[in-house]
Each structure stands twice: as structure tokens, then as C-alpha cells.
Write a protein that holds these residues in place. Structure first.
Motif, PDB file in Angstrom:
ATOM      1  N   ALA A  25       0.821  -1.216   0.000  1.00 30.56           N
ATOM      2  CA  ALA A  25       0.000   0.000   0.000  1.00 30.56           C
ATOM      3  C   ALA A  25       0.854   1.264   0.000  1.00 30.56           C
ATOM      4  O   ALA A  25       1.921   1.307   0.610  1.00 30.56           O
ATOM      5  CB  ALA A  25      -0.921  -0.006   1.213  1.00 30.56           C
ATOM      6  N   LYS A  26       0.362   2.266  -0.685  1.00 30.05           N
ATOM      7  CA  LYS A  26       1.038   3.566  -0.700  1.00 30.05           C
ATOM      8  C   LYS A  26       0.474   4.499   0.363  1.00 30.05           C
ATOM      9  O   LYS A  26       1.057   5.536   0.668  1.00 30.05           O
ATOM     10  CB  LYS A  26       0.909   4.191  -2.087  1.00 30.05           C
ATOM     11  CG  LYS A  26       1.722   3.451  -3.146  1.00 30.05           C
ATOM     12  CD  LYS A  26       1.661   4.186  -4.461  1.00 30.05           C
ATOM     13  CE  LYS A  26       2.621   3.682  -5.489  1.00 30.05           C
ATOM     14  NZ  LYS A  26       2.616   2.330  -5.836  1.00 30.05           N
ATOM     15  N   LYS A  27      -0.678   4.128   0.904  1.00 32.83           N
ATOM     16  CA  LYS A  27      -1.321   4.917   1.960  1.00 32.83           C
ATOM     17  C   LYS A  27      -1.602   3.991   3.145  1.00 32.83           C
ATOM     18  O   LYS A  27      -1.568   2.770   2.994  1.00 32.83           O
ATOM     19  CB  LYS A  27      -2.620   5.547   1.441  1.00 32.83           C
ATOM     20  CG  LYS A  27      -2.395   6.513   0.285  1.00 32.83           C
ATOM     21  CD  LYS A  27      -3.615   7.366  -0.035  1.00 32.83           C
ATOM     22  CE  LYS A  27      -4.756   6.569  -0.592  1.00 32.83           C
ATOM     23  NZ  LYS A  27      -5.899   7.403  -1.012  1.00 32.83           N
ATOM     24  N   SER A 188      -5.655   3.596   2.327  1.00 31.36           N
ATOM     25  CA  SER A 188      -5.813   2.779   1.133  1.00 31.36           C
ATOM     26  C   SER A 188      -6.872   1.707   1.345  1.00 31.36           C
ATOM     27  O   SER A 188      -7.490   1.252   0.400  1.00 31.36           O
ATOM     28  CB  SER A 188      -4.481   2.112   0.750  1.00 31.36           C
ATOM     29  OG  SER A 188      -4.001   1.314   1.790  1.00 31.36           O
ATOM     30  N   LYS A 189      -7.122   1.355   2.626  1.00 27.62           N
ATOM     31  CA  LYS A 189      -8.125   0.328   2.964  1.00 27.62           C
ATOM     32  C   LYS A 189      -8.536   0.517   4.409  1.00 27.62           C
ATOM     33  O   LYS A 189      -7.733   0.899   5.252  1.00 27.62           O
ATOM     34  CB  LYS A 189      -7.484  -1.059   2.773  1.00 27.62           C
ATOM     35  CG  LYS A 189      -8.298  -2.226   3.247  1.00 27.62           C
ATOM     36  CD  LYS A 189      -9.201  -2.740   2.155  1.00 27.62           C
ATOM     37  CE  LYS A 189      -9.910  -4.016   2.587  1.00 27.62           C
ATOM     38  NZ  LYS A 189     -11.136  -4.230   1.871  1.00 27.62           N
TER      39      LYS A 189
END
Length: 193
Positions: A25-27, A188-189
Motif C-alpha cells: 500500500a502507498k497509503k 488505502s483500505k
């Protein structure tokens, strides 16, 4: 009905899934600790998700708010950069609930006086008593301690003790729904635990 069906995970499954997702994930992966939401009568001191993150070594994860006035005051007495050996959380002491024990490094202290900036608490002036960011160096997991119950629904609660929420891999939040206004846009999630 299927469109509204949500998945509710136990702490270990949630921690393991967040760790796996965070690798790519990038976030941040947001972990909502919904059963301990102080906005719905929770104590905000249950340590199940914190302990699971530590058990699975979710390095870089930060969870807040862990409401434990005694631990927050102990962190102030210990001082930034020093280590305090004690349990945190489980102040109310539900059956079977125990404090999460570790050698906690006191990373940053705060007086609990700040102004909310997110859509839910924006403009609210907080006075929630001594706060601290503490880290269990063995697992790399951190907790934001607070002295008064407050739902983790504003990023300023983390920034007040030196954490930029958008920059951590996993963000544990003691909230059921209201966190979404300020945290879902940077995640991101979202995983519900």
C-alpha cells in the motif's frame, strides 16, 4: 442486503491482514477498533488490537487513543526518550482484560490542548489532559495515550504527539464510524476489527 454486509475480523486476523496489505500500500491501512469506541460507551482502553499488532510485529503501526490517565502521567514523569516498564490500558478492567505490558519508550509528550481540523471535530478545542506517544521497540508498534475519553476521529489527535497519520503503514483507530470523515480519505483500505 449483500451490498451492506460488512466483514468484522478478530484482532489477530485484522492485524495479519493489515500487515500483508501494508507491504504494497502507498497509503495507511486503517484498522477500526469498533468494539472499543468511546463515542458509543467503550472505554477506549481495551488492549486486544494493540496486543495483536505487537504479537505480529506490525512495525510502524500506531493505535490511538488508548485512554489511560495513569500511563499518560507516568510517561510525563518518565520523560521523552526514556523507557517506562508498565502496562497500558485496561483501566476499567472488564473480565479477562489486562493492561498491555511492555518496555514503552516515551517518544513525544503533549498537554492534550489542540484544535480539531477534520470534518467531524473541525474547530473543536480539545483539553483531554496529558498525552504521550509510546513505542514498544521489540515490536515497533506505538500507542497514543490520552487522559480523557475521546473518539479517534481527527488527525490532530495524532499530530499533537508527533505522528503524521498519512505517513504510517497501519493506523489503529478507536472509533466505529466517525473516523471515516477524516481518515478514510488518507487510507488505502479500512479494516473493521
Amino acid at each position: 442486503e449483500k451490498a451492506f454486509a460488512g466483514e468484522l475480523l478478530d484482532p489477530d486476523t485484522a492485524a495479519l491482514r493489515a500487515i500483508e496489505l501494508a507491504k504494497k500500500a502507498k497509503k495507511p491501512i486503517a484498522l477500526a477498533d469498533v468494539q472499543d469506541n468511546p463515542g458509543a460507551g467503550g472505554t477506549s482502553g481495551v488492549g486486544g488490537l494493540l496486543a495483536a499488532l505487537m504479537r505480529h510485529k506490525a512495525r510502524g503501526a500506531v493505535i490511538g487513543m488508548i485512554v489511560d490517565e495513569g500511563a499518560a502521567k507516568a510517561a510525563v514523569e518518565t520523560g521523552e526518550g526514556k523507557v517506562m516498564r508498565r502496562g497500558i490500558g485496561a483501566v476499567v478492567g472488564y473480565a479477562g482484560e489486562t493492561p498491555v505490558e511492555a518496555d514503552w519508550r516515551v517518544v513525544k509528550l503533549g498537554d492534550g490542548k489542540f484544535t480539531g481540523t477534520g470534518p467531524f471535530y473541525g474547530g473543536a478545542r480539545f483539553q483531554i489532559g496529558p498525552m504521550a506517544l509510546v513505542t514498544d521497540e521489540a515490536s515497533g508498534v506505538s500507542a497514543v495515550l490520552a487522559s480523557r475519553r475521546i473518539q479517534a476521529a481527527d488527525q490532530e489527535m495524532f499530530r499533537h504527539v508527533g505522528v503524521e497519520p498519512s505517513q504510517v503503514p497501519i493506523l489503529g483507530l478507536k472509533s466505529t464510524v466517525h473516523f471515516r470523515a477524516d481518515f478514510q480519505p488518507i487510507a488505502s483500505k479500512v479494516i473493521v476489527a
